[in-house]
Design an enzyme around this catalytic site. Structure first.
Site, PDB file in Angstrom:
ATOM      1  N   THR A1128      -1.921   0.776   2.901  1.00  0.00           N
ATOM      2  CA  THR A1128      -2.549  -0.234   2.037  1.00  0.00           C
ATOM      3  C   THR A1128      -2.297  -1.653   2.518  1.00  0.00           C
ATOM      4  O   THR A1128      -3.095  -2.555   2.237  1.00  0.00           O
ATOM      5  CB  THR A1128      -2.022  -0.089   0.602  1.00  0.00           C
ATOM      6  N   CYS A1129      -1.193  -1.843   3.236  1.00  0.00           N
ATOM      7  CA  CYS A1129      -0.920  -3.209   3.685  1.00  0.00           C
ATOM      8  C   CYS A1129      -1.933  -3.664   4.716  1.00  0.00           C
ATOM      9  O   CYS A1129      -2.132  -4.872   4.910  1.00  0.00           O
ATOM     10  CB  CYS A1129       0.505  -3.313   4.223  1.00  0.00           C
TER      11      CYS A1129
END
EC number: 2.3.2.26
Length: 1161
Positions: A1128-1129
């Site tokens: 997700t980063c």
């Protein structure tokens, strides 16, 4: 040489020095001027000597005459006949008193005894029944005797009036006051034939004519009656004037005051006594002086004894004054403004003389000048039309004065009182609130009748029998006819609102607005008059309707009507709704019928012209003064009523207006405000209208944002053709937000500030991103951002203490939080995690800290009891250690997310966002925060029985950390029982506490943190729901095409890869909820970026995860078993090389429903 000598002239021989012709002429001219000057100086000296000799001789003669007169009156043995009094007694007396006292504007102590003796002698003579002994018998004698008597009587009256003006100020004290009483008796007797004992039926007409001549003289400017009475009245006690203690005894003061009022009214009475004579008495001159000198006395009605006021309030006095003021208004207003300073008492300099005339007219025309007088009625026989017109003229002149001296200042939302620069010492003194504050309060107290409902109701009652036929254009000017019009009343209260806004230092126009908003039928009457002008094609007019009743043509649904009738019978006798129905002037059946008619389909968004009101396309400059007045009064009144209207009344009962009418009102306001801002409002005179319209528009817009009743195209319609480009609008908004006054110099850009909603939401989001782009550029130019990686902030965060570490390391950064932040994580085992932060780790940190801190279990935020479970600060956070500071830090977290364009999948309560946007919340918004409390308050508000049965008081109980706290809603709330009279106060006090007071400290803390990164002016582009979209993204679905066009492929994948094609085929078949879950799985947020996926940072990426599978798997064998995972980063989906769509779909759904991401790798 010859040429030079040619211009020289010798007039005195060869030996004289040569002189040019011009110099000679100049010298001769100077000598001539000198001779003229000497001649004039000599003549002036001779004149001064002559004047001085004349003065000296007259003074000696006057002194000699006084000595002889005193000898005469002390030793006389002659029988005092009327002729002797005129020639031997009164003639020398008038001479020496005039030259020794009157012309010096002071009464000498020696003269007091002489005047007293003279007046007593005159009164004895006038009271004599013997015509030879009576001085007044000369008024009916020979022409010569009449002429002499008239002259002496006029001189006597002048002396008596001068004594009256000196009353209560002379060092002689009681003597001068007794003398004033005698003087008033003399004048009263001289000007009333009833006091002449020698009058017979034969000479009554001659006596009456003589008296009228005296009264005419008194009423003229030469007589000075009203100026002297003004000086005396100004020395009487006033509410805010205790500068000197009166030395007059109460009885004497009453007699003098009564006599002064009698004399002031003499000219009016003389005009009414006999109008059958060939030359009737002309009262206009007296009425003019009365208006200028008497009506401008500060606190006139309050200075005088109450028993004397009915005489001044009689229609025979007020009517001539009103008529004269209407006819000679320019002349009278000019004289008021030019009144000499010595005629103006110190305490009245806080406001101009016209303001006192305005207040006194209202007091004299109504019955509220004293508590002992019946209140709630106009003076008997009052001509209402003249009264309203006079007040309008005086009020308009007062407002012009206030604007000229700078008391009316421009502000974003309201008119404020402020005197900073003035032209003279009087104006400078006006700026001192400590000096004039009590005077203003006492002055505005004179306007109490205007704030009472009976005043407006009686004016509206006058309209009952007046047929007002409206057309597309109202009259441009007020005509002083005998019929009162709604427009006249509108001007009256529009001016009152503006005056209260400036001069009422405590609550502004609130008293007037309270009365106007709840006067039955008034607001609807105003709208119907406006509707006939603004929407002429959709309104039918009735000839017998005095207020231009409008009827909206819609189809009637009989079935729906019958159903509504049944529902109405179930509702019972709701008192609150009944009151609002009275405001609308409609019955319950009318309201229900119209509400059934208005549930029509919304207009399509492209039908902009329907909501762009043509008469208002040029703003206030394009409408007449009359329409502007109606609009101002309507907007100010309705915006006040909107504050107390709940959703039941607005949406269900539809009072005071139906939803269709509400849409028309919204379109009217939207068109007016936008075009007024775009084209310019036309100067300060339109400022009150624009302020009221903006306030009313914002209230309707916010209500529509919360519970839609208008089509989206309505708000966008005015600016559909002339919106500025995004970049230009953004830069203009930034400039005007810093300097609001510049909006007047750039009118075409003012809508960027006042009506941001005319820009589509997407454009405003672009403006917001443009603001941030500009801010980053300015920081770079200032050296705060020198290059990649420079001035970045390094933070180390432990996975198990992400909130605490973030608070400790980032909270104190301030504006440095705008810089690039590099995050390094420490694992649960205490070891540094490998990897470099190129933006992805910080995004992960931001989403993780939000997830942890916004969780209700953490204690800083809680969820509303509504179905959408929105976030709101937990009031118990104040009692936590660093609770308020933590709330402020979360404001910085949200600000950083907005600044960097990182989406956080959280939504805040509408009420909480209102605080962040700097807006106050009202009763109707409570339903979005606590529906149960809202329902309970509505139950109390609409309770039909005695509210005392509910056993409520003005307190609220809070529970925090296991303790109960009792909060008073007002001082002494524990002892204040809720009754039917104060239940509305209780309902709004409770709503105010829940919506504003309770969360204010925490809202302010969050606001401080948020505005460290995001300018408040940027936030004002959005409403509450749009703010949530700005923070968490767009709609609850994904545009597959947009996502596909903005996706990056890594690890070996390309757009033509088989697995990639299968991926797009599978998610196209997903439900919207499943697509949102996929997006959250990859990016940690379930919503798409507002401006599309091209603005998603980092870019959405599909990374290839190679897996070895047998070739026969594509034919029907086993496919890849590995699950997809996400980082997700970096917004990256790690997708294995699935061969079949069914497998890809199953694995993808399993992964996104497992609430895991990177862990599935």
């Amino acid at each position: 040489m010859d040429d030079h000598r040619k211009h020289q002239v010798s007039l005195r021989g060869a030996s004289a020095k040569e002189i040019t012709r011009d110099a000679l002429l100049e010298k001769v001219s100077q000598e001539r001027e000198l001779r003229n000057y000497v001649r004039r100086a000599t003549a002036a000296a001779i004149f001064i000597q002559r004047v001085w000799r004349r003065y000296n001789v007259i003074k000696m003669v006057a002194v000699q005459l006084q000595e002889e007169w005193e000898t005469l009156v002390n030793h006389h043995a002659v029988l005092m006949t009327g002729t002797w009094i005129s020639s031997s007694f009164l003639r020398p007396f008038l001479f020496f008193i005039t030259y020794l006292s009157i012309r010096h504007q002071r009464i000498r102590t020696r003269d007091v005894d002489c005047i007293r003796h003279c007046f007593k002698t005159l009164l004895e003579s006038i009271n004599s029944t013997d015509s030879k002994m009576n001085f007044c018998s000369l008024a009916t004698g020979t022409p010569e005797e009449r002429r002499i008597w008239t002259y002496e009587a006029e001189k006597l009256i002048s002396i008596c009036l001068f004594i009256l003006s000196e009353c209560d100020t002379h060092p002689g004290g009681q003597d001068i006051n007794v003398l004033s009483s005698l003087a008033m008796r003399v004048v009263v007797v001289l000007t009333d034939t009833k006091g002449w004992k020698s009058i017979t039926d034969d000479n009554f007409q001659d006596a009456d004519r003589a008296v009228k001549d005296l009264v005419r003289f008194m009423g003229s400017r030469k007589g000075g009656l009203y100026l002297c009475i003004r000086k005396y009245f100004n020395k009487l006690d006033a509410p805010c004037s205790s500068l000197k203690n009166s030395v007059i005894q109460a009885d004497e003061r009453f007699l003098i005051t009564a006599s002064a009022i009698t004399l002031a009214l003499r000219p009016f009475q003389a005009a009414n006594l006999d109008v059958t004579e060939p030359g009737p008495f002309n009262v206009q001159y007296a009425a003019e002086q009365y208006c200028v000198y008497i009506l401008t006395i500060p606190w006139l009605a309050q200075r005088l004894p109450a028993v004397l006021l009915p005489a001044m309030k009689h229609k025979s006095i007020l009517s001539p004054c009103f008529q004269t003021l209407l006819i000679l208004r320019k002349k009278i207003l000019k004289e008021m403004s030019e009144m000499h300073p010595f005629q103006i008492p110190y305490c009245s300099k806080a406001v101009p003389q016209v303001s006192w005339a305005l207040a006194n007219v209202i007091c004299l025309a109504t019955g509220s000048e004293n508590d002992c007088v019946d209140q709630g009625q106009f003076t008997q026989g009052l001509h209402h039309t003249s009264y309203v017109h006079v007040v309008n003229i005086l009020a308009e002149n007062l407002l012009d004065w206030l604007e000229d001296v700078g008391w009316i200042r421009k502000d974003n939302q309201e008119i404020q009182e402020n005197v900073e620069t003035c032209a003279n010492p009087i104006d400078i003194a006006c700026s001192t609130d400590t000096t004039y504050g009590p005077i203003k309060i006492s002055y505005m107290d004179l306007f109490r009748p205007v704030c009472q409902q009976w005043h407006l109701m009686k004016l509206l009652a006058v309209l009952k029998n007046v047929a007002l036929i409206c057309d597309s254009s109202l009259p441009n000017n007020l005509e002083y006819s005998g019929k009162l019009k709604l427009l006249d009343i509108a001007y009256f209260y529009s001016y009152m609102l503006r005056i209260f806004s400036v001069l009422n230092p405590v609550v502004g126009p609130l008293p007037v607005l309270n009365m106007l908003a709840f006067t039955p039928g008034f607001l609807v009457n105003l709208w119907e008059a406006l509707e006939g002008y603004l929407f002429p094609g959709d309104v039918k007019f009735s000839e017998d309707n005095d207020l231009c009743k409008s009827k909206i043509s819609t189809n009637k649904n009989d079935g729906a009507y019958e159903k509504k009738q049944k529902q109405a019978s179930k509702d019972g006798g709701n008192k609150w709704v009944t009151m609002l129905q009275k405001i609308t002037g409609k019955s319950q059946m009318d309201v229900d019928l119209i509400s059934g008619q208005t549930r029509t389909s919304q207009v399509k968004e492209d039908a902009f012209d329907v909501w762009d009101v043509e008469p208002l396309r040029c703003g206030p400059q394009g409408i007449s003064k009359d329409i502007s007045c109606l609009l101002h009064l309507f907007c100010a009144t309705y915006s006040h009523l909107l504050l107390v209207l709940d959703d039941i009344e607005f949406y269900e009962k539809q009072v005071p207006f139906t939803l269709e009418q509400q849409r028309r009102i919204a379109s009217m306001l939207n068109t007016l405000v936008y075009n007024g801002s775009f084209h310019g409002s036309g100067g300060q005179q339109n400022r009150p209208l624009m302020d009221a319209a903006v306030r009313c528009l914002h209230l309707l817009y916010e209500r529509d944002c919360r519970h839609q009743f208008c089509p989206p195209g309505l708000w966008l319609s005015p600016a559909r053709n002339n919106r500025p480009p995004i970049a230009v609008a953004a830069r203009t908004h930034e400039v005007l937000s810093a300097k609001p006054d510049d909006a007047l110099t750039i009118p075409s850009m003012a809508p960027v500030i006042t009506t941001t909603h005319v820009f589509p939401f997407e454009e405003r989001v672009q403006m917001f991103r443009e603001f941030i782009k500009m801010d980053k550029f300015s920081r770079k130019m200032a050296g705060e951002v020198a290059g990649p990686g420079s001035r970045s902030v390094e933070v180390v965060i432990r996975r198990g203490h992400i909130v605490e570490d973030g608070f400790q390391q980032l909270n104190s950064l301030g504006s440095r939080l705008k810089s690039c932040i590099h995050v390094s994580f420490i694992s649960e085992c205490g070891l540094p995690e490998a990897g470099l932060d190129y933006g992805g780790l910080f995004k992960e940190f931001l989403t993780d800290i939000a997830k942890a801190a916004f969780a209700p279990e953490y204690g800083l935020f809680s969820q509303t009891s509504t179905s959408d479970r929105l976030l709101i600060p937990n009031t118990a956070a104040r009692f936590l250690e660093n609770g308020t500071q933590m709330i402020e830090f979360l404001g910085k977290v949200v600000g950083k997310a907005l600044y960097e364009g990182i989406l956080l999948d959280y939504s805040f309560s509408h009420v909480f966002i209102q605080k962040l946007l700097g807006r106050y919340s009202f009763l109707d918004e409570l339903s979005t925060l606590d529906p149960e409390l809202y329902r309970n308050l509505m139950y109390v508000k609409h309770y039909d029985g005695d509210v005392k049965e509910l056993s409520l008081d003005f307190t609220v109980t809070e529970e925090s950390l296991g303790k109960r706290h009792i909060i008073e809603l007002k001082p002494g709330g524990k002892d204040a029982i809720v009754t039917n009279e104060n239940k509305l106060q209780y309902v709004h006090a409770m709503a105010d506490y829940k919506l504003n007071r309770q969360m204010l400290p925490l809202s302010n803390a969050f606001y401080r943190g948020l505005t460290d990164l995001i300018s408040p002016s940027w936030l004002k582009l959005f409403n509450a729901s749009e703010f949530n979209q700005l923070l968490s993204g767009g709609n609850h679905d994904i545009d597959i095409t947009d996502l596909r066009n903005n996706t990056r492929y890594t690890g070996g994948y390309t757009e033509g890869s088989r697995t990639v094609k299968l991926f797009w085929e599978v998610i196209t078949g997903f439900e919207p909820k499943e697509r949102c879950m996929l997006l959250k799985f990859v990016t940690s947020c379930s919503r798409a970026p507002l401006l599309g996926f091209k603005h998603l940072q980092p870019t959405f990426t599909i990374h290839k995860v190679a897996c070895d599978v047998p070739l026969w798997a594509t034919i029907g064998g086993q496919d890849v078993e590995r699950l997809p995972s996400a980082s997700t980063c970096y917004n990256t989906l790690k997708l294995p090389t699935y061969k079949r769509p069914s497998t890809l779909r199953a694995k993808l759904l399993y992964a996104i429903n497992s609430n895991a991401g990177f862990e599935l790798s």
